[in-house]
Write an enzyme that holds these catalytic residues in place. Structure first.
Site: not given
Length: 284
Positions: A36, A41, A151, A157, A188, A191
């Site tokens: 997605a 990305h 990112g 994370q 961005m 979801r």
């Protein structure tokens, strides 16, 4: 004519391709994704292209980081469109395994993560970082890239992955790329597609409130007062707040706001808007 990337669906296939590149002395970058793809990305892919001679993008919706109540089944899967978006960036290979390739029926290994994994997201999604750690470790060990790009939107994370790579001596450098935002400041995210048109307008308030708190702290004002006001404003805007916290930027430990004003700081927020959970963060 733009070259179509090779599609590798198995670890063996990916390793064969990387081995050929290595024998030719090429450097390799990995961009892990769940597909997605959006402009965030693509920024990671662009940076990977600038920093390495061969670029792999992985597309795998990882079941182990979703709780049974979360959106694994409905998470957007747009493989053909994703590959089309990569074409201008000259991606060399797409690693697109299925769940059976990544997790055999007798799979029985986990990774316990602590340090920066404790608190914040873990308070609300206690399963999440153990699932992330396993899949990222498997991706890195499958490709053994020189660098992997993540990112900053998923800031906790990012720190968990860096800790894991250091602790397990995985020979990959983890590079952080600044959050890519919409024109109104919304970070961005795949979801964001879940948001209604009205909620999409409201969603931008998260970043507005983060910046207001950061501005107050930089100006020498009370962080506690600014956080309290921002939490109230976020709730009044229609969000259901999970957390809005100021933490040490390198460890995510809580900060003594009176004694620790010179430490690197990060503001992190997670909140629900309707059925969509949004996260964001900024440095202070």
């Amino acid at each position: 004519m733009t070259a179509y990337p090779a599609i590798a669906s198995t670890v063996d296939d990916l390793r064969r391709r990387v081995s050929i590149w290595r024998s030719d002395g090429k450097t390799v970058a990995l961009v892990p994704t769940m597909g997605a793809l959006h402009a965030g990305h693509l920024k990671l892919i662009e940076e990977a292209r600038n920093r390495a001679q061969k670029v792999i993008v992985s597309i795998f919706v990882n079941p182990t980081q979703f709780a049974p109540t979360e959106d694994f089944d409905s998470y957007p899967r747009t493989f053909d469109d994703d590959v089309a978006k990569m074409l201008p960036y000259g991606v060399d290979a797409v690693f697109a395994p299925n769940a059976a390739e990544m997790y055999r029926p007798d799979f029985a290994t986990g990774i316990t993560v602590k340090g920066p994994a404790l608190g914040l997201e873990t308070d609300y999604r206690p399963h999440f970082f153990s699932g992330v750690a396993v899949v990222v470790a498997k991706l890195l060990l499958s490709a053994l890239p020189d660098i992997a790009l993540f990112g900053e939107k998923d800031y906790q994370q990012l720190l968990v992955v860096r800790q894991m790579v250091r602790d397990l001596n995985i020979p990959t450098e983890i590079l952080a790329i600044e959050t890519v935002r919409e024109d109104d400041g919304l970070a961005m995210s795949s979801r964001n597609a879940y948001l209604s048109s009205a909620d999409r307008v409201t969603a931008a308030r998260l970043n507005v409130e983060l910046r207001a708190v950061a501005d107050t702290i930089r100006a020498g004002g009370s962080a506690e007062t600014a956080l309290k006001a921002a939490r109230a404003a976020i709730s009044e805007a229609g969000f259901r707040l999970d957390y809005l916290e100021l933490r040490h930027a390198e460890t995510l430990q809580a900060i003594d706001l009176d004694a620790d004003k010179d430490l690197p700081m990060r503001l992190l927020v997670a909140a629900w808007l309707g059925k969509t959970r949004l996260i964001d963060n900024i440095g202070v």
